[in-house]
Design a protein around this motif. Structure first.
Motif, PDB file in Angstrom:
ATOM      1  N   GLY A 193       6.860  -3.846   3.287  1.00  0.00           N
ATOM      2  CA  GLY A 193       6.274  -2.553   3.608  1.00  0.00           C
ATOM      3  C   GLY A 193       7.104  -1.744   4.591  1.00  0.00           C
ATOM      4  N   SER A 194       7.698  -2.414   5.575  1.00  0.00           N
ATOM      5  CA  SER A 194       8.508  -1.690   6.559  1.00  0.00           C
ATOM      6  C   SER A 194       9.805  -1.171   5.958  1.00  0.00           C
ATOM      7  N   HIS A 195      10.136  -1.602   4.732  1.00  0.00           N
ATOM      8  CA  HIS A 195      11.345  -1.136   4.050  1.00  0.00           C
ATOM      9  C   HIS A 195      11.024  -0.184   2.906  1.00  0.00           C
ATOM     10  N   GLN A 196       9.786   0.310   2.835  1.00  0.00           N
ATOM     11  CA  GLN A 196       9.388   1.080   1.657  1.00  0.00           C
ATOM     12  C   GLN A 196      10.197   2.365   1.468  1.00  0.00           C
ATOM     13  N   GLU A 197      10.574   3.029   2.562  1.00  0.00           N
ATOM     14  CA  GLU A 197      11.378   4.246   2.422  1.00  0.00           C
ATOM     15  C   GLU A 197      12.769   3.900   1.898  1.00  0.00           C
ATOM     16  N   GLN A 198      13.329   2.778   2.358  1.00  0.00           N
ATOM     17  CA  GLN A 198      14.627   2.349   1.850  1.00  0.00           C
ATOM     18  C   GLN A 198      14.533   1.992   0.373  1.00  0.00           C
ATOM     19  N   THR A 199      13.448   1.296  -0.002  1.00  0.00           N
ATOM     20  CA  THR A 199      13.268   0.941  -1.402  1.00  0.00           C
ATOM     21  C   THR A 199      13.179   2.185  -2.269  1.00  0.00           C
ATOM     22  N   LEU A 200      12.417   3.164  -1.811  1.00  0.00           N
ATOM     23  CA  LEU A 200      12.305   4.424  -2.555  1.00  0.00           C
ATOM     24  C   LEU A 200      13.675   5.068  -2.728  1.00  0.00           C
ATOM     25  N   ALA A 201      14.468   5.113  -1.655  1.00  0.00           N
ATOM     26  CA  ALA A 201      15.794   5.728  -1.739  1.00  0.00           C
ATOM     27  C   ALA A 201      16.705   4.968  -2.702  1.00  0.00           C
ATOM     28  N   HIS A 233       7.135  -8.752  -1.258  1.00  0.00           N
ATOM     29  CA  HIS A 233       7.419  -8.451  -2.665  1.00  0.00           C
ATOM     30  C   HIS A 233       6.658  -7.238  -3.179  1.00  0.00           C
ATOM     31  N   CYS A 234       5.615  -6.815  -2.473  1.00  0.00           N
ATOM     32  CA  CYS A 234       4.807  -5.709  -2.993  1.00  0.00           C
ATOM     33  C   CYS A 234       4.547  -4.629  -1.943  1.00  0.00           C
ATOM     34  N   GLY A 235       5.265  -4.680  -0.814  1.00  0.00           N
ATOM     35  CA  GLY A 235       5.021  -3.724   0.265  1.00  0.00           C
ATOM     36  C   GLY A 235       5.389  -2.292  -0.064  1.00  0.00           C
ATOM     37  N   GLY A 236       6.234  -2.086  -1.082  1.00  0.00           N
ATOM     38  CA  GLY A 236       6.612  -0.728  -1.479  1.00  0.00           C
ATOM     39  C   GLY A 236       5.769  -0.175  -2.604  1.00  0.00           C
ATOM     40  N   ASN A 237       4.817  -0.965  -3.097  1.00  0.00           N
ATOM     41  CA  ASN A 237       4.007  -0.534  -4.249  1.00  0.00           C
ATOM     42  C   ASN A 237       3.331   0.807  -4.029  1.00  0.00           C
ATOM     43  N   ALA A 238       2.666   0.948  -2.885  1.00  0.00           N
ATOM     44  CA  ALA A 238       1.843   2.142  -2.646  1.00  0.00           C
ATOM     45  C   ALA A 238       2.697   3.402  -2.673  1.00  0.00           C
ATOM     46  N   GLN A 283      -8.103  -8.590   2.288  1.00  0.00           N
ATOM     47  CA  GLN A 283      -6.873  -9.046   2.927  1.00  0.00           C
ATOM     48  C   GLN A 283      -6.894 -10.523   3.287  1.00  0.00           C
ATOM     49  N   GLN A 284      -8.083 -11.108   3.384  1.00  0.00           N
ATOM     50  CA  GLN A 284      -8.158 -12.546   3.621  1.00  0.00           C
ATOM     51  C   GLN A 284      -7.730 -13.306   2.366  1.00  0.00           C
ATOM     52  N   LYS A 285      -8.282 -12.937   1.216  1.00  0.00           N
ATOM     53  CA  LYS A 285      -7.899 -13.596  -0.035  1.00  0.00           C
ATOM     54  C   LYS A 285      -6.443 -13.314  -0.402  1.00  0.00           C
ATOM     55  N   LEU A 286      -5.943 -12.177   0.007  1.00  0.00           N
ATOM     56  CA  LEU A 286      -4.544 -11.829  -0.281  1.00  0.00           C
ATOM     57  C   LEU A 286      -3.572 -12.471   0.708  1.00  0.00           C
ATOM     58  N   TYR A 318      -2.959 -11.802   3.779  1.00  0.00           N
ATOM     59  CA  TYR A 318      -2.349 -10.943   4.798  1.00  0.00           C
ATOM     60  C   TYR A 318      -2.949 -11.189   6.184  1.00  0.00           C
ATOM     61  N   GLU A 319      -4.258 -11.408   6.238  1.00  0.00           N
ATOM     62  CA  GLU A 319      -4.885 -11.676   7.535  1.00  0.00           C
ATOM     63  C   GLU A 319      -4.420 -13.010   8.099  1.00  0.00           C
ATOM     64  N   SER A 320      -4.402 -14.030   7.271  1.00  0.00           N
ATOM     65  CA  SER A 320      -4.070 -15.371   7.765  1.00  0.00           C
ATOM     66  C   SER A 320      -2.613 -15.491   8.201  1.00  0.00           C
ATOM     67  N   THR A 321      -1.724 -14.746   7.571  1.00  0.00           N
ATOM     68  CA  THR A 321      -0.301 -14.812   7.923  1.00  0.00           C
ATOM     69  C   THR A 321       0.107 -13.749   8.928  1.00  0.00           C
ATOM     70  N   GLY A 322      -0.789 -12.835   9.244  1.00  0.00           N
ATOM     71  CA  GLY A 322      -0.463 -11.778  10.192  1.00  0.00           C
ATOM     72  C   GLY A 322       0.473 -10.724   9.629  1.00  0.00           C
ATOM     73  N   GLN A 323       0.540 -10.623   8.308  1.00  0.00           N
ATOM     74  CA  GLN A 323       1.411  -9.625   7.680  1.00  0.00           C
ATOM     75  C   GLN A 323       0.614  -8.383   7.301  1.00  0.00           C
ATOM     76  N   GLN A 324       1.344  -7.303   7.081  1.00  0.00           N
ATOM     77  CA  GLN A 324       0.710  -6.053   6.688  1.00  0.00           C
ATOM     78  C   GLN A 324       1.321  -5.582   5.380  1.00  0.00           C
ATOM     79  N   CYS A 325       0.476  -4.984   4.564  1.00  0.00           N
ATOM     80  CA  CYS A 325       0.941  -4.431   3.293  1.00  0.00           C
ATOM     81  C   CYS A 325       0.163  -3.148   3.032  1.00  0.00           C
ATOM     82  N   PRO A 326       0.840  -2.020   2.829  1.00  0.00           N
ATOM     83  CA  PRO A 326       0.118  -0.796   2.504  1.00  0.00           C
ATOM     84  C   PRO A 326      -0.748  -0.985   1.252  1.00  0.00           C
ATOM     85  N   ARG A 327      -1.966  -0.528   1.323  1.00  0.00           N
ATOM     86  CA  ARG A 327      -2.906  -0.760   0.212  1.00  0.00           C
ATOM     87  C   ARG A 327      -2.441  -0.057  -1.062  1.00  0.00           C
TER      88      ARG A 327
END
Length: 322
Positions: A47-55, A81-86, A111-114, A116-125
């Motif tokens: 997700g933190s690389h989404q602008e780079q991925t777009l470019a 693997h999916c942080g740039g989806n949104a 986010q619990q089933k996905l 993200y909560e348990s690993t402390g990661q963030q992913c744009p919805r």
């Protein structure tokens, strides 16, 4: 971070396939071109690389007669693997296809089933539109990409294989020098660990059965020594099976690096406090390292990573990824 590679094994790809390889902690992305209906993107990075991925995607599409994206296909839903989806789906108006097993969780953004909560990661919805069923095909141009289940690193993960070119998208089921963390094994439960390692072995056996001539892993450069990679992966799997604590330590350090990648830079005490509150970090400590104080164990991991050059500590006690 690298942009579009022009040398090495990626140069062996057919002209209708473009590999976007970045730094290790953000997944590779693969563009499958079709001059008539637009491209398919396999995985979209952190997700933190989404602008780079777009470019990178826009740059790779710009010379094409049909510079559009019709579909994003995710091998699995870990946030790297999916942080740039949104962002990408919004910019291109394309649909998103994900493996079965987490479709409802993604649709409801649990986010619990996905994880993200348990690993402390963030992913744009993002909103999934299609399911990548194992046994189905992604038809793109004159190619038909076979979707195959490859659990182990993630119970819902898939890999993609295209017989004509011999290109295998192995995601985190196989890297040139190993495979992704076996998440069931980090719980410290013997049965869950053995099941996770058994799934890794079954996925490696599946990959060995394919006539793949070029492998695109989830991280790292493309490679064509499939036999060598499988031999190294089996050796690592045997080691982790015999030494689950070593796998747990490896997993803890990997999760630290993902968290640093997300925050960029943070005072050491704040980073450690946040890490200690992360459920997976707590579970690893309880299962394998509870003889140590949790803070002392965490500091020990940071020191190891620093000595190996994976992270740096500024004079102001700021931690950041190298």
């Amino acid at each position: 971070m690298s942009s579009i590679p022009t040398l090495g094994q990626a140069s062996l790809l057919p002209p209708d396939i473009t590999l976007l390889e970045r730094g290790w902690l953000s997944s590779n992305s693969l563009l499958l071109h079709d001059e008539n209906q637009g491209a398919v993107l396999v995985d979209s990075g952190y997700g933190s690389h989404q602008e780079q991925t777009l470019a990178l995607v826009q740059h790779a599409l710009s010379p094409r007669p049909q510079p559009s994206l019709r579909l994003i296909a995710n091998t699995h839903l870990h946030s790297d693997h999916c942080g740039g989806n949104a962002l990408l789906s919004q910019r291109f108006g394309c649909e998103i296809a994900i493996p079965p097993g987490e479709f409802d969780a993604a649709l409801n953004w649990d986010q619990q089933k996905l994880s993200y909560e348990s690993t402390g990661q963030q992913c744009p919805r993002f909103k999934p539109d299609q399911i990548l069923h194992p046994g189905s095909l992604i038809k793109q141009g004159e190619r038909q990409w076979q979707v195959m289940a490859a659990p182990g690193h993630d119970p819902h993960s898939v890999i993609l294989f295209e017989p004509e070119s011999g290109v295998l998208v192995s995601a985190d089921a196989l890297w040139e020098h190993g495979f992704g963390i076996v998440f069931p094994a980090i719980k410290g439960e013997e049965l869950a660990a053995e099941q996770g390692f058994a799934e890794v072995e079954a996925s490696l056996d599946l990959i060995a059965s394919l006539p793949a001539r070029l492998v695109i892993p989830g991280h790292g450069p493309a490679f064509n020594d499939l036999a060598g990679a499988l031999q190294r992966a089996h050796k690592k799997l045997d080691y982790f099976r015999k030494n689950p604590m070593r796998h747990a330590r490896h997993a803890a350090k990997a999760l630290i690096m993902f968290r640093l990648l997300e925050v960029g830079s943070q005072p050491r005490h704040s980073f450690v406090d946040g890490l200690i509150k992360t459920p997976v970090h707590q579970a690893l400590w309880r299962a394998y390292f509870s003889r140590l104080d949790t803070g002392a164990w965490t500091e020990e991991l940071l020191t190891e990573l620093s000595h190996h050059g994976a992270l740096k500590l500024s004079p102001e006690m700021e931690l950041s990824a190298c």
